[in-house]
Scaffold this motif. Structure first.
Motif, mmCIF file in Angstrom:
data_model
loop_
_atom_site.group_PDB
_atom_site.id
_atom_site.type_symbol
_atom_site.label_atom_id
_atom_site.label_comp_id
_atom_site.label_asym_id
_atom_site.label_seq_id
_atom_site.Cartn_x
_atom_site.Cartn_y
_atom_site.Cartn_z
ATOM 1 N N HIS A 229 -28.833 92.853 27.606
ATOM 2 C CA HIS A 229 -28.216 91.211 27.196
ATOM 3 C C HIS A 229 -29.151 90.115 28.141
ATOM 4 C CE1 HIS A 229 -25.443 88.497 26.371
ATOM 5 N NE2 HIS A 229 -25.270 87.591 28.260
ATOM 6 N N LEU A 230 -29.611 90.273 29.468
ATOM 7 C CA LEU A 230 -30.881 89.483 30.008
ATOM 8 C C LEU A 230 -32.000 89.788 28.915
ATOM 9 C CD1 LEU A 230 -30.054 90.192 33.625
ATOM 10 C CD2 LEU A 230 -29.870 88.452 31.892
ATOM 11 N N GLU A 231 -32.492 90.952 28.983
ATOM 12 C CA GLU A 231 -32.841 90.745 27.627
ATOM 13 C C GLU A 231 -33.773 90.101 26.879
ATOM 14 O OE1 GLU A 231 -37.166 91.844 27.197
ATOM 15 O OE2 GLU A 231 -36.350 92.104 29.401
ATOM 16 N N LYS A 232 -32.445 90.385 26.324
ATOM 17 C CA LYS A 232 -32.137 89.817 24.876
ATOM 18 C C LYS A 232 -32.211 88.317 25.027
ATOM 19 C CE LYS A 232 -28.621 89.667 21.039
ATOM 20 N NZ LYS A 232 -27.912 90.130 20.730
ATOM 21 N N GLU A 233 -31.246 87.976 25.601
ATOM 22 C CA GLU A 233 -31.309 86.279 26.570
ATOM 23 C C GLU A 233 -32.867 85.930 26.715
ATOM 24 O OE1 GLU A 233 -29.128 85.371 29.683
ATOM 25 O OE2 GLU A 233 -27.187 85.469 28.488
ATOM 26 N N LYS A 234 -33.624 86.550 27.208
ATOM 27 C CA LYS A 234 -34.828 86.244 27.431
ATOM 28 C C LYS A 234 -35.723 86.099 25.586
ATOM 29 C CE LYS A 234 -38.577 88.668 28.955
ATOM 30 N NZ LYS A 234 -39.084 89.494 30.095
ATOM 31 N N MET A 235 -35.229 87.348 24.997
ATOM 32 C CA MET A 235 -36.218 87.539 23.814
ATOM 33 C C MET A 235 -35.870 86.091 23.120
ATOM 34 S SD MET A 235 -36.560 91.074 22.240
ATOM 35 C CE MET A 235 -35.179 91.744 23.528
ATOM 36 N N SER B 298 -36.646 80.694 20.568
ATOM 37 C CA SER B 298 -36.461 79.421 20.419
ATOM 38 C C SER B 298 -37.809 78.804 20.835
ATOM 39 C CB SER B 298 -35.169 78.824 21.414
ATOM 40 O OG SER B 298 -34.975 77.692 21.492
ATOM 41 N N GLN B 299 -38.280 78.728 21.726
ATOM 42 C CA GLN B 299 -39.483 78.092 21.761
ATOM 43 C C GLN B 299 -40.523 78.139 20.861
ATOM 44 O OE1 GLN B 299 -40.574 80.293 25.395
ATOM 45 N NE2 GLN B 299 -39.436 78.320 26.564
ATOM 46 N N LEU C 107 -40.419 88.348 17.358
ATOM 47 C CA LEU C 107 -39.349 88.520 18.575
ATOM 48 C C LEU C 107 -37.739 89.299 17.661
ATOM 49 C CD1 LEU C 107 -40.783 85.612 20.200
ATOM 50 C CD2 LEU C 107 -39.774 87.963 21.058
ATOM 51 N N THR D 128 -34.492 82.940 24.177
ATOM 52 C CA THR D 128 -34.955 81.414 24.817
ATOM 53 C C THR D 128 -37.102 81.422 24.071
ATOM 54 O OG1 THR D 128 -34.162 81.810 26.738
ATOM 55 C CG2 THR D 128 -36.188 80.711 26.472
ATOM 56 N N GLN D 129 -37.542 82.857 24.337
ATOM 57 C CA GLN D 129 -38.799 82.382 23.554
ATOM 58 C C GLN D 129 -38.748 82.152 21.818
ATOM 59 O OE1 GLN D 129 -40.270 86.165 24.588
ATOM 60 N NE2 GLN D 129 -40.843 86.390 26.671
#
Length: 153
Positions: free
Chosen positions: A58-64, A69-70, A27, A66-67
């Motif tokens: 930017h959206l893709e980066k935000e999603k990554m 962080s999880q 990630l 979040t992943q």
């Protein structure tokens, strides 16, 4: 596997941790690559197309993010799990049943480890909650199927 032992449990925990560490690395690499792509994206005469591409990245980066962080949280949970055997099943317990082996660690799912399939589940999962505070010879029911706990470590 005949009988559960502490060395097997420690090795399994290390294996699960390495699976999450690998996810974290991949990630981080993907986020770095997305950032480089966004930086390389130059403004052309087709400004709207450029803005859309940047927004998608930017959206893709935000999603990554979040992943990531999880997965970092999962690593923290693994580190905090105590390997000491308790009288009853608790988070961190390795459980042998007549239907398979379960490890109450984090939600990874089925993992092949040393030629054995192990269900790595969290204590918060529906089946994990059923195992908590049970011990050897107890019977548990999940999805209409009954299991007998043979031993736990």
């Amino acid at each position: 596997m005949e009988k559960l032992d502490i060395d097997y449990k420690k090795a399994l925990k290390a294996h699960c941790k390495s699976l999450i560490v690998d996810k974290v690395k991949s990630l981080e690499e993907a986020m770095e690559s997305a950032q480089q792509s966004a930086n390389a994206e130059t403004r052309s005469t087709a400004g709207d197309k450029h803005d859309t591409a940047r927004a998608m990245m930017h959206l893709e980066k935000e999603k990554m993010g979040t992943q990531l962080s999880q997965n970092l949280q999962l690593l923290k949970v693994i580190e905090e799990i105590n390997d000491v055997k308790a009288e009853t099943i608790k988070p961190g317990s390795l459980i042998k049943t007549n239907k398979g082996i379960y490890y109450l660690l984090i939600s990874i799912g089925q993992v092949k480890f040393e030629n054995t399939n192990v269900f790595v589940i969290s204590a918060q999962s529906p089946i994990g909650k059923i195992f908590i505070r049970k011990s050897a010879d107890d019977k548990v029911k999940f999805n209409g199927s009954e299991m007998t706990i043979i031993e736990h470590l």
